[in-house]
Design a protein around this motif. Structure first.
Motif, PDB file in Angstrom:
ATOM      1  N   SER A  94     188.678  58.358  64.285  1.00 39.06           N
ATOM      2  CA  SER A  94     188.928  59.805  64.566  1.00 39.06           C
ATOM      3  C   SER A  94     190.001  59.828  65.154  1.00 39.06           C
ATOM      4  CB  SER A  94     187.783  60.516  65.344  1.00 39.06           C
ATOM      5  OG  SER A  94     187.626  59.698  66.608  1.00 39.06           O
ATOM      6  N   SER A  95     190.690  58.939  66.081  1.00 37.34           N
ATOM      7  CA  SER A  95     191.779  59.103  66.896  1.00 37.34           C
ATOM      8  C   SER A  95     192.790  58.180  66.609  1.00 37.34           C
ATOM      9  CB  SER A  95     191.322  58.835  68.357  1.00 37.34           C
ATOM     10  OG  SER A  95     192.527  58.912  69.256  1.00 37.34           O
ATOM     11  N   ARG A  96     193.573  58.631  65.410  1.00 33.96           N
ATOM     12  CA  ARG A  96     194.684  57.688  65.047  1.00 33.96           C
ATOM     13  C   ARG A  96     195.999  57.830  65.650  1.00 33.96           C
ATOM     14  NH1 ARG A  96     195.658  54.356  61.025  1.00 33.96           N
ATOM     15  NH2 ARG A  96     193.615  54.649  60.104  1.00 33.96           N
ATOM     16  N   LYS A 132     195.717  59.393  75.437  1.00 35.68           N
ATOM     17  CA  LYS A 132     195.649  59.347  74.227  1.00 35.68           C
ATOM     18  C   LYS A 132     197.064  59.523  73.449  1.00 35.68           C
ATOM     19  CE  LYS A 132     190.663  60.541  73.848  1.00 35.68           C
ATOM     20  NZ  LYS A 132     189.564  61.396  73.179  1.00 35.68           N
ATOM     21  N   LYS A 133     197.893  60.093  74.208  1.00 33.80           N
ATOM     22  CA  LYS A 133     199.055  60.344  73.437  1.00 33.80           C
ATOM     23  C   LYS A 133     200.317  59.704  74.104  1.00 33.80           C
ATOM     24  CE  LYS A 133     198.055  65.177  72.203  1.00 33.80           C
ATOM     25  NZ  LYS A 133     198.542  66.695  72.380  1.00 33.80           N
ATOM     26  N   THR A 134     199.712  58.395  74.882  1.00 35.83           N
ATOM     27  CA  THR A 134     200.581  57.451  75.569  1.00 35.83           C
ATOM     28  C   THR A 134     200.822  56.319  74.742  1.00 35.83           C
ATOM     29  OG1 THR A 134     200.299  58.385  77.697  1.00 35.83           O
ATOM     30  CG2 THR A 134     201.022  56.117  77.681  1.00 35.83           C
ATOM     31  N   LEU A 135     201.879  55.808  74.604  1.00 39.39           N
ATOM     32  CA  LEU A 135     201.894  54.218  73.999  1.00 39.39           C
ATOM     33  C   LEU A 135     202.243  53.127  74.986  1.00 39.39           C
ATOM     34  CD1 LEU A 135     201.893  52.525  71.358  1.00 39.39           C
ATOM     35  CD2 LEU A 135     204.848  53.190  70.992  1.00 39.39           C
ATOM     36  N   TYR A 176     193.330  48.568  78.754  1.00 45.35           N
ATOM     37  CA  TYR A 176     192.480  49.282  78.148  1.00 45.35           C
ATOM     38  C   TYR A 176     191.340  49.807  78.773  1.00 45.35           C
ATOM     39  CZ  TYR A 176     188.525  49.558  74.683  1.00 45.35           C
ATOM     40  OH  TYR A 176     187.276  49.844  74.027  1.00 45.35           O
ATOM     41  N   ALA A 177     190.871  49.141  79.972  1.00 41.71           N
ATOM     42  CA  ALA A 177     189.758  49.563  80.995  1.00 41.71           C
ATOM     43  C   ALA A 177     190.185  50.719  81.590  1.00 41.71           C
ATOM     44  CB  ALA A 177     189.541  48.327  81.608  1.00 41.71           C
ATOM     45  N   LEU A 178     191.595  51.037  81.910  1.00 44.53           N
ATOM     46  CA  LEU A 178     192.008  52.143  82.478  1.00 44.53           C
ATOM     47  C   LEU A 178     192.159  53.431  81.359  1.00 44.53           C
ATOM     48  CD1 LEU A 178     195.264  50.746  84.219  1.00 44.53           C
ATOM     49  CD2 LEU A 178     193.084  51.225  85.304  1.00 44.53           C
ATOM     50  N   GLY A 179     191.860  53.197  80.301  1.00 46.34           N
ATOM     51  CA  GLY A 179     191.655  54.259  79.238  1.00 46.34           C
ATOM     52  C   GLY A 179     192.839  54.335  78.340  1.00 46.34           C
ATOM     53  N   TYR A 180     193.680  53.305  78.197  1.00 44.24           N
ATOM     54  CA  TYR A 180     195.186  53.527  77.351  1.00 44.24           C
ATOM     55  C   TYR A 180     194.378  52.508  75.943  1.00 44.24           C
ATOM     56  CZ  TYR A 180     197.685  54.408  81.272  1.00 44.24           C
ATOM     57  OH  TYR A 180     198.196  55.086  82.496  1.00 44.24           O
ATOM     58  N   LEU A 181     194.680  53.396  74.808  1.00 43.93           N
ATOM     59  CA  LEU A 181     194.214  53.243  73.543  1.00 43.93           C
ATOM     60  C   LEU A 181     195.366  52.701  72.529  1.00 43.93           C
ATOM     61  CD1 LEU A 181     191.702  55.966  72.992  1.00 43.93           C
ATOM     62  CD2 LEU A 181     191.245  53.830  73.951  1.00 43.93           C
ATOM     63  N   ASN A 182     196.568  53.038  72.894  1.00 43.41           N
ATOM     64  CA  ASN A 182     197.463  52.911  71.846  1.00 43.41           C
ATOM     65  C   ASN A 182     198.451  51.785  72.429  1.00 43.41           C
ATOM     66  OD1 ASN A 182     197.049  55.120  70.030  1.00 43.41           O
ATOM     67  ND2 ASN A 182     197.650  56.401  71.612  1.00 43.41           N
ATOM     68  N   ASN A 194     194.302  51.626  68.912  1.00 45.51           N
ATOM     69  CA  ASN A 194     195.231  51.450  67.864  1.00 45.51           C
ATOM     70  C   ASN A 194     196.154  50.146  68.164  1.00 45.51           C
ATOM     71  OD1 ASN A 194     194.664  53.913  66.052  1.00 45.51           O
ATOM     72  ND2 ASN A 194     195.036  55.025  68.065  1.00 45.51           N
ATOM     73  N   VAL A 195     196.048  49.271  67.694  1.00 44.81           N
ATOM     74  CA  VAL A 195     196.987  47.931  67.861  1.00 44.81           C
ATOM     75  C   VAL A 195     198.079  47.868  66.630  1.00 44.81           C
ATOM     76  CG1 VAL A 195     196.915  45.394  68.256  1.00 44.81           C
ATOM     77  CG2 VAL A 195     195.057  46.998  68.883  1.00 44.81           C
ATOM     78  N   MET A 196     199.176  47.704  66.966  1.00 42.41           N
ATOM     79  CA  MET A 196     200.267  47.688  66.157  1.00 42.41           C
ATOM     80  C   MET A 196     201.020  46.416  66.483  1.00 42.41           C
ATOM     81  SD  MET A 196     201.239  51.599  66.082  1.00 42.41           S
ATOM     82  CE  MET A 196     200.704  51.843  67.778  1.00 42.41           C
ATOM     83  N   LEU A 197     201.675  45.483  65.622  1.00 44.05           N
ATOM     84  CA  LEU A 197     202.504  44.414  65.874  1.00 44.05           C
ATOM     85  C   LEU A 197     203.669  44.628  64.996  1.00 44.05           C
ATOM     86  CD1 LEU A 197     202.911  41.651  66.838  1.00 44.05           C
ATOM     87  CD2 LEU A 197     201.457  40.483  65.232  1.00 44.05           C
ATOM     88  N   PHE A 198     204.819  44.679  65.686  1.00 48.07           N
ATOM     89  CA  PHE A 198     206.017  44.807  65.105  1.00 48.07           C
ATOM     90  C   PHE A 198     206.584  43.507  64.842  1.00 48.07           C
ATOM     91  CE2 PHE A 198     210.675  46.041  65.395  1.00 48.07           C
ATOM     92  CZ  PHE A 198     210.978  46.790  64.339  1.00 48.07           C
TER      93      PHE A 198
END
Length: 343
Positions: free
Chosen positions: A27-29, A162-165, A204-210, A260-264
């Motif tokens: 739900s949170s892309r 949720k709006k932090t990368l 991630y444990a701090l709440g970062y998802l991206n 949301n995990v991205m590998l460039f």
């Protein structure tokens, strides 16, 4: 004046389609357009100079003193001049966010998205595997420790996680510093990735998802190595590292489906630029100007028998020019936009 970002051709960008780690629908892309802050960790390919940072190394603090107050962090300014990065000008984080591009001083608070850069020049993942370059160098492990103890406590009061990368580009020093070790390298690189993703788990444990990760550039094509009969690290070693990173990032995504995990694929993009360098305005891709650190090199390169800095791919023996970072950031932005659309 050049645009902030230089984009790759559609053909070149085709290589990026397989760079993202597949993750379940959620739900949170991730949305790059909605991203309000970039928090970066890594080494000299990523650090920016801060008014409260160690000279030529970091935005804030050093291993000599990891602590800082909320006021010190919030009043720290990004410095932009010839020596404020390892690239002789803005690097990818600055081009991507538009933060700190102008000469002089910039507050991250005035940028959209904000840029909070905790990378440190010369960093490796951990002293458990490779030694510090200097006693003031902050390893990635201690960058995360420092962030948990000080930075996050300040930033989480006004940043929407949720709006932090969170971007992590590490490994350039690790693979170079360990190149002559007598070890089973695939096993060793997997051990390093284990440690890396234990640090990611802490974030991630701090709440970062991206999360955004970068694989290694074609380091075997650096000046001094490109014509070597036995370059270290060699292409095989770099591939082993990149495979280990891909496997670990994929596993982390599977184990944490709310992320949301991205590998460039930095390696593919930079290899493409090197292979078709003239298309991007590069004249010299195998050497660099020996006078790269002279104060007037940008305005009077002929004085030193050099080309204009933007016509070199390499800034010095270990780093790429700001021009390369500008092109890289353009490709990265398109990658992030595709990820935002779920492609």
């Amino acid at each position: 004046m050049m645009n902030r970002l230089i984009r790759l051709s559609p053909l070149a960008l085709l290589t990026l389609s397989a760079c993202a780690v597949p993750v379940p629908e959620k739900s949170s892309r991730f949305s790059w357009a909605s991203t309000r802050a970039l928090i970066a960790f890594g080494d000299s390919y990523t650090y920016v100079q801060g008014t409260r940072g160690y000279a030529n190394s970091t935005f804030i603090g050093s291993q000599l003193d990891l602590s800082y107050t909320p006021q010190e962090l919030l009043t720290d300014l990004i410095v932009q001049n010839q020596t404020a990065t390892a690239e002789g000008g803005p690097n990818w984080v600055e081009y991507l966010t538009g933060c700190g591009l102008k000469p002089g001083y910039t507050s991250p608070l005035k940028c959209e998205p904000q840029l909070w850069d905790f990378a440190f020049g010369g960093a490796d993942i951990s002293v458990d595997f490779t030694p510090l370059h200097h006693n003031w160098t902050i390893s990635l492990e201690n960058q995360v420790t420092q962030f948990i103890g000080y930075g996050n406590l300040v930033l989480e009061k006004f940043l929407d996680k949720k709006k932090t990368l969170v971007a992590i580009w590490i490994g350039i020093n690790d693979i170079s510093d360990s190149a002559k070790y007598v070890v089973n390298f695939p096993t060793f690189y997997n051990t390093l990735q284990d440690r890396l993703f234990s640090l990611v788990s802490s974030l991630y444990a701090l709440g970062y998802l991206n999360f955004l990760f970068f694989n290694l550039p074609p380091l075997n094509r650096r000046p001094g190595l490109v014509n070597s009969a036995n370059p270290l690290p060699n292409a095989t070693m770099i591939n082993w590292w990149n495979d280990a990173l891909a496997n670990h990032s994929s596993l982390f995504a599977q184990q944490n489906p709310d992320t949301n995990v991205m590998l460039f694929d930095t390696h593919a993009v930079l290899s493409g630029i090197l292979d078709e360098s003239a298309k991007y305005g590069f004249v010299n891709t195998t050497d660099y100007c020996a006078a790269y650190n002279q104060p007037d090199i940008l305005t009077d390169p002929e004085k030193y028998g050099c080309l204009p800095q933007d016509e070199y791919f390499w800034f010095n023996s270990g780093h790429m020019t700001s021009h390369v970072h500008q092109i890289l950031a353009g490709a990265l932005e398109e990658f992030l936009q595709k990820e935002s659309r779920g492609k």
